[in-house]
Design a protein around this motif. Structure first.
Motif: not given
Ligand SMILES: NC(=O)c1ccc[n+]([C@@H]2O[C@H](COP(=O)([O-])OP(=O)(O)OC[C@H]3O[C@@H](n4cnc5c(N)ncnc54)[C@H](OP(=O)(O)O)[C@@H]3O)[C@@H](O)[C@H]2O)c1
Length: 331
Positions: A143-149, A172-185
């Motif tokens: 819930p919290q980490a996911g919303a932040i990510a 951060g561990s969720f955010a890294i994965q989501q940023a990669k999913r969206l195509g980020g470097h």
């Protein structure tokens, strides 16, 4: 009077909870028998199966940064910490329409907290039905980490250069994965012990913050800062023209600098520098839960602890040893 199912008289019954009365180190926490809480109108009582630890729990224990004392300047505003809960509905108050006893739920109970206990009250509005394929421990991490990510990475386009500062922790561990999913470097920053972890989550590059200052070694389209430590001028330097800086957490002086100066320092140089005020609630974390169910995002659980070990669990996160999420399993 609350409409309670499943108990004759909730007030007569006791439960175990980890309580504290003063800000301090994990030593101020103790396990105590406290009255079983009775749900008020609009509230649900959850029999806790698992509660994940967020840095906000550590901050609430320490009373630092200062924003952790909102509602409790001299002594804590809640006796029991723990906001990211998962468990089974045990009783409901008047007017609750979305849940019944027995339902499996998860949510971020940031206002009432209380997750480091056998039972916790939560407003119906903060809870969602737990996806059956996730364990309680897994669901509690979201819930919290996911919303932040999700909010911290919104707007990333293919090829965008993204930096996640504090990338080895929970959000951060969720955010890294989501940023990669969206195509980020993705460049991820944390201490040396978390670099391998961040690479395993998909980070393209990693930086040890004890070794390099990320504001001096690259420039980015998006900086998601989970633990801000620098001035707005340093953040401006690290952004490309048109880039965006989002502060999520950090000490109050940095926060005040970002709020007071970010818009003008950023605006004058065609950059956006500001605070990310994270919107809470099921609409903001359930999409991440769905990505986890689909296997598109991995749930990074580092360690699990028992209820009596909450002081150790909080120290594990607060003292910087956790790789991803830490969970307290209550039963
Ligand atoms: N803005 C909002 O609306 C909102 C809402 C909820 C929560 N929050 C905030 O969100 C923040 C992040 O929470 P979280 O649960 O993801 O934290 P977390 O799991 O503790 O992750 C933070 C990470 O940052 C690392 N770190 C510490 N100092 C650093 C530095 N100088 N440079 C780079 N990395 C550093 C930590 O590792 P080490 O300590 O081991 O080095 C840890 O891995 C908290 O401050 C919380 O208060 C904000």
């Amino acid at each position: 009077m609350a409409d309670v199912y499943g108990w004759d008289d909730g007030g007569e019954k006791a439960m175990r909870a980890v309580v504290y009365d003063t800000y301090g180190s994990p030593d101020v926490l103790r396990v105590a028998d406290v009255p079983l809480p009775i749900p008020d109108a609009g509230q649900v009582r959850v029999r806790i199966a698992a509660t994940s630890v967020n840095l906000s729990d550590w901050e609430g224990l320490r009373g630092s940064p200062l924003y952790a004392r909102i509602g409790g300047l001299r002594s804590p505003r809640v006796r029991t910490l723990g906001s990211d809960i998962a468990g089974s509905v045990d009783a409901v108050g008047n007017g609750v329409t979305r849940f019944r006893p027995g339902d499996e739920v998860y949510g971020d109970n940031l206002r009432l907290m209380g997750g480091f206990a056998e039972y916790a009250l939560a407003p119906e509005s903060v809870l969602a039905h737990k996806p059956p394929s996730l364990t309680f421990a897994e669901a509690s991490t979201i819930p919290q980490a996911g919303a932040i990510a999700l909010q911290g990475t919104s707007g990333i386009s293919e090829g965008a250069r993204v930096l996640v500062n504090g990338g080895g922790g929970g959000s951060g561990s969720f955010a890294i994965q989501q940023a990669k999913r969206l195509g980020g470097h993705v460049t991820a920053v944390d201490n040396a012990g978390k670099l391998e972890h961040m690479l395993s989550l998909g980070a393209d590059e990693v930086i040890d913050y004890n070794h390099d200052d990320f504001t001096r070694v690259g420039s980015y389209d998006l900086i998601l800062d989970l633990i801000a430590q620098r001035s707005v001028f340093a953040y401006r330097r690290a952004l490309v023209r048109g880039g965006r800086y989002r502060m999520v957490g950090g000490p109050v002086p940095v926060l005040l600098g970002v709020v007071a100066l970010g818009w003008i320092v950023g605006g004058l140089s065609d950059r956006r520098i500001g605070l990310l005020v994270v919107r809470e609630g099921p609409a903001h974390f359930e999409p991440l839960g769905e990505l986890c169910v689909a296997g598109d995002i991995r749930i990074p659980i580092d360690r699990t602890f028992e209820l009596a070990e909450v002081p150790d669990a909080l120290a594990h996160v607060g003292e910087g040893r956790a790789l991803g999420k830490v969970v307290v399993e209550v039963r």
